[in-house]
Design an enzyme around this catalytic site. Structure first.
Site, PDB file in Angstrom:
ATOM      1  N   ASP A 174      -9.577   4.046  -3.987  1.00 28.11           N
ATOM      2  CA  ASP A 174     -10.329   2.634  -3.733  1.00 28.11           C
ATOM      3  C   ASP A 174     -11.715   2.540  -4.172  1.00 28.11           C
ATOM      4  OD1 ASP A 174      -8.032   2.061  -2.111  1.00 28.11           O
ATOM      5  OD2 ASP A 174      -8.944   2.156  -0.195  1.00 28.11           O
ATOM      6  N   ASP A 181       0.854  -1.003   0.041  1.00 26.38           N
ATOM      7  CA  ASP A 181      -0.090  -0.317   0.063  1.00 26.38           C
ATOM      8  C   ASP A 181       0.874   1.387   0.066  1.00 26.38           C
ATOM      9  OD1 ASP A 181      -2.475   1.259  -0.047  1.00 26.38           O
ATOM     10  OD2 ASP A 181      -3.446   0.151   1.416  1.00 26.38           O
TER      11      ASP A 181
END
Length: 470
Positions: free
Chosen positions: A209, A149
């Protein structure tokens, strides 16, 4: 910047020479699997991972191709006195090797998570500055996949070179372990990842996202449809928002390195059946990873049948690995409650000379749509043989599993599992080469030379077709 261009050029040369551009030999087709985040977020335990793995095997989803079981954030218990990562033993009392062994015993692969920052997105220790030690931790625990991430990155972004170097550190560390580990970047498309990702990774996120909305605007996803170079990716991005951002990026994906449009929301939230089919179809068309985001222990039959639709999966897993291209996009007047409404047509080549096409209806009513061979083969010159040939048209959703059969499988009827395509016995590549009828849908007609295909597409739905030369 010169080094980045050189790396990109090298990848292109390798492709031209017929050599896989995969930097580590993995990811020759987009990855398939399951990740806990969309449904469970931080509520992760050993029991959840092992139970999900068992369920994926029981339902036949592993055989369909979903072989990675990926543990996202919140698994960590911090670092030991020597700086090594340790799991939270309240959540994973037997440690991570125990989980890996259980998955490997079922011929599944184990994925884990970290962040290229001081902390993970949920505030656990990140791997920035600890790449070698953390890579050894993953290898020691026989991890097969790392989702990496972008949170708490200490400002080490803003140019392609800055992000490239930060993510390359873990790429090198993983390679140094000697263990093949699929490397999945989750840097939200920051700093034009599609230009440099394939030199160091197997897939890369290209947007903020996803959320389980078809086309709802959200201020938390501030960049519009066409802002592929988004400075603040955000989150709660709709399916159509992400798809439109991805439209120009297909030219930068190929076997070994894929644009990742984020996890699938099929079976999550309140999408309609047509929206779920459209979502799954378009992720397959652009060769995005197919990662289940739903709770497989509580799938509704219609969502299960989408995840199991082998003619659509065969498009995603086609060995040629060329993402489809959006040929045209048009706004329509029948907008939804958010003022959104558009239609699109996509087309792309397949390994065996076939062509895949999609009519995407983002409008608020059922509508007729059509395309001619000049739309389908949009790069062909006048007089090209493909424009003057007859093509058989196969509907890739026509033989979808009935809900009653899906219910039987979900309720433990193992005999119905035999209806699912088994890619562990015959890969999608092998099935396509052998003209396995289970991968081609049902023929609905033909397009003659110079002709057009006319279809009817539901609101927020898709028409997905494979064309085969007669």
């Amino acid at each position: 910047m010169f080094s980045l261009l050189l790396l990109t050029s090298t990848a292109l040369v390798e492709t031209a020479l017929g050599v896989s551009p995969s930097y580590n030999g993995l990811g020759l087709t987009p990855q398939m699997g399951w990740n806990n985040w969309n449904t469970f977020a931080c509520n992760v335990t050993e029991q959840l991972l092992l139970g999900t793995a068992d369920r994926i095997s029981e339902l036949g989803l592993k055989d369909v191709g979903y072989n990675y079981v990926i543990l996202d954030d919140c698994w960590s218990g911090g670092r030991s006195s020597n700086g090594s990562l340790v799991p939270d033993l309240n959540k994973f009392p037997h440690g991570m090797k125990y989980v890996a062994d259980h998955l490997h015993d079922q011929d599944l692969l184990f994925g884990m998570y970290s962040s290229a920052g001081e902390y993970t997105c949920a505030g656990y220790p990140g791997s920035l500055g600890h790449e070698e030690k953390d890579a050894q931790f993953f290898a020691r625990n026989e991890v097969d996949y790392l989702k990496y991430d972008n949170c708490y990155n200490k400002g080490q972004f803003g140019t392609p070179q800055a992000s490239y170097e930060r993510y390359k550190a873990m790429s090198d560390a993983l390679n140094n372990t000697g263990r093949p580990i699929f490397y999945s970047l989750c840097n939200w498309g920051q700093d034009l990842t599609f230009y440099w990702g394939s030199a160091i990774a197997n897939s890369w996120r290209m947007s903020g996202d996803i959320t389980a909305d078809f086309d709802r605007p959200d201020s938390r996803c501030p960049c519009g449809d066409d802002e592929y170079d988004c400075k603040y990716a955000g989150y709660h991005c709709s399916i159509m928002n992400i798809l439109n951002k991805a439209a120009p990026m297909g030219q930068n994906a190929n076997p070994g390195g894929w644009n990742d449009l984020d996890m699938l929301e099929v079976g999550v939230g309140n999408l309609t059946d047509d929206e779920e089919k459209a979502h799954f179809s378009m992720w397959a068309m652009v060769r995005s990873p197919l990662i289940i985001g739903a709770d497989v222990n509580h799938l509704k039959p219609s969502s299960f049948s989408i995840y199991a639709q082998s003619p659509v999966i065969a498009i995603n897993q086609d060995p040629r690995g060329v993402p489809a291209t959006r040929v045209w996009r048009r706004q329509v007047s029948d907008t939804d409650a958010y003022g959104r409404g558009e239609v699109q047509f996509w087309s792309g080549p397949l390994e065996n000379g076939d062509q895949v096409i999609a009519f995407l209806n983002g409008g608020n009513r059922m509508r007729p749509m059509n395309a001619g061979l000049d739309d389908i083969f949009f790069d062909s010159h006048p007089g090209a043989p493909e424009l003057n040939s007859t093509w058989a048209v196969y509907d890739l959703w026509a033989n979808r599993m009935e809900d009653s059969v899906a219910s039987d499988i979900l309720n433990g009827n193992r005999s119905s599992n035999g209806l699912l395509y088994n890619s562990t016995q015959q890969s999608y590549s092998q099935g396509l080469a052998r003209n396995d009828s289970r991968l081609f849908g049902s023929q609905i007609g033909t397009i003659q030379a110079g002709g057009r295909l006319n279809v009817t597409v539901p609101a927020h739905g898709v028409g997905l077709y494979r064309l085969r030369l007669q």
